[in-house]
Design a protein around this motif. Structure first.
Motif, PDB file in Angstrom:
ATOM      1  N   GLU A   1     -55.138  43.263   1.471  1.00  0.00           N
ATOM      2  CA  GLU A   1     -54.822  44.688   1.491  1.00  0.00           C
ATOM      3  C   GLU A   1     -55.059  45.260   2.889  1.00  0.00           C
ATOM      4  O   GLU A   1     -56.037  44.942   3.544  1.00  0.00           O
ATOM      5  CB  GLU A   1     -55.658  45.471   0.488  1.00  0.00           C
TER       6      GLU A   1
ATOM      7  N   ARG B   1     -55.007  49.001   4.975  1.00  0.00           N
ATOM      8  CA  ARG B   1     -54.951  50.465   4.910  1.00  0.00           C
ATOM      9  C   ARG B   1     -54.744  50.974   6.329  1.00  0.00           C
ATOM     10  O   ARG B   1     -55.373  50.495   7.261  1.00  0.00           O
ATOM     11  CB  ARG B   1     -56.235  51.038   4.322  1.00  0.00           C
TER      12      ARG B   1
ATOM     13  N   VAL C   1     -52.674  58.871  -1.782  1.00  0.00           N
ATOM     14  CA  VAL C   1     -52.469  57.730  -0.882  1.00  0.00           C
ATOM     15  C   VAL C   1     -51.091  57.150  -1.162  1.00  0.00           C
ATOM     16  O   VAL C   1     -50.693  56.980  -2.318  1.00  0.00           O
ATOM     17  CB  VAL C   1     -53.557  56.648  -1.102  1.00  0.00           C
TER      18      VAL C   1
ATOM     19  N   SER D   1     -51.607  52.458   1.805  1.00  0.00           N
ATOM     20  CA  SER D   1     -52.214  51.213   1.341  1.00  0.00           C
ATOM     21  C   SER D   1     -51.085  50.216   1.106  1.00  0.00           C
ATOM     22  O   SER D   1     -50.067  50.550   0.503  1.00  0.00           O
ATOM     23  CB  SER D   1     -52.975  51.466   0.036  1.00  0.00           C
TER      24      SER D   1
ATOM     25  N   THR E   1     -52.957  54.711   8.585  1.00  0.00           N
ATOM     26  CA  THR E   1     -52.491  56.090   8.494  1.00  0.00           C
ATOM     27  C   THR E   1     -51.196  56.227   9.269  1.00  0.00           C
ATOM     28  O   THR E   1     -51.082  55.742  10.390  1.00  0.00           O
ATOM     29  CB  THR E   1     -53.555  57.051   9.069  1.00  0.00           C
TER      30      THR E   1
ATOM     31  N   PRO F   1     -52.447  58.710   4.493  1.00  0.00           N
ATOM     32  CA  PRO F   1     -53.002  57.370   4.356  1.00  0.00           C
ATOM     33  C   PRO F   1     -52.053  56.467   3.570  1.00  0.00           C
ATOM     34  O   PRO F   1     -51.411  56.912   2.620  1.00  0.00           O
ATOM     35  CB  PRO F   1     -54.312  57.598   3.604  1.00  0.00           C
TER      36      PRO F   1
END
Length: 159
Positions: A74, A76, A115, A89, A78, A87
């Motif tokens: 994963e 993450r 998100v 993911s 911005t 944001p």
């Protein structure tokens, strides 16, 4: 009843049936088209238009400097358009050309917490390219010029 009246009725029924079939076919085509339509938004657009959770769309902008966090498969990060940040993911393998400060387009949906959960992430092709939608959104924000892409490409490592 005369024979001419029955022919007129049959023609009328045929015309009505044809119009119903045409209307049904048009409704089916439009429904299928709307389900496959994916809109492009910048982070500012997402905040202003209050895009719903179930709506699939493309998010474009720049990957904000210092925002990339990798945890296993994963990632993450911005996305910014210089006016607003969102944001993101993403679970998967990022393109080789993905890096901070560069243009990106991600396709996915917003979750309940706001998100953006991306199903696909696209990066630029070379150091002088930025997707037109991203460039337009950044220019519209009034805080971006093409010179920023050139500056970012000079500090990016070359393979």
């Amino acid at each position: 009843m005369s024979r001419a009246a029955t022919r007129k009725k049959r023609r009328l029924y045929m015309v009505v049936a044809g119009l119903l079939l045409l209307g049904t076919a048009t409704a089916l085509v439009l429904t299928a088209f709307q389900d496959n339509l994916v809109f492009f938004y910048s982070p500012t657009d997402v905040q202003a238009k209050k895009v719903g959770e179930d709506r699939r769309f493309r998010l474009g902008g720049l990957v904000k400097e210092g925002s990339v966090i990798k945890a296993g498969s994963e990632v993450r990060f911005t996305v910014t358009d210089m006016n607003a940040d969102l944001p993101v993911s993403y679970a998967g393998i990022l393109p080789d050309l993905f890096r901070e400060g560069q243009g990106v387009v991600a396709e996915g949906k917003l979750d309940r917490s706001g998100v953006f959960v991306a199903k696909e992430v696209l990066a630029k092709h070379d150091e002088n390219y930025m997707p037109p939608e991203v460039a337009d959104a950044l220019k519209k924000s009034g805080q971006w010029t093409g010179a920023q892409t050139e500056a970012a490409s000079h500090k990016a490592p070359k393979n």
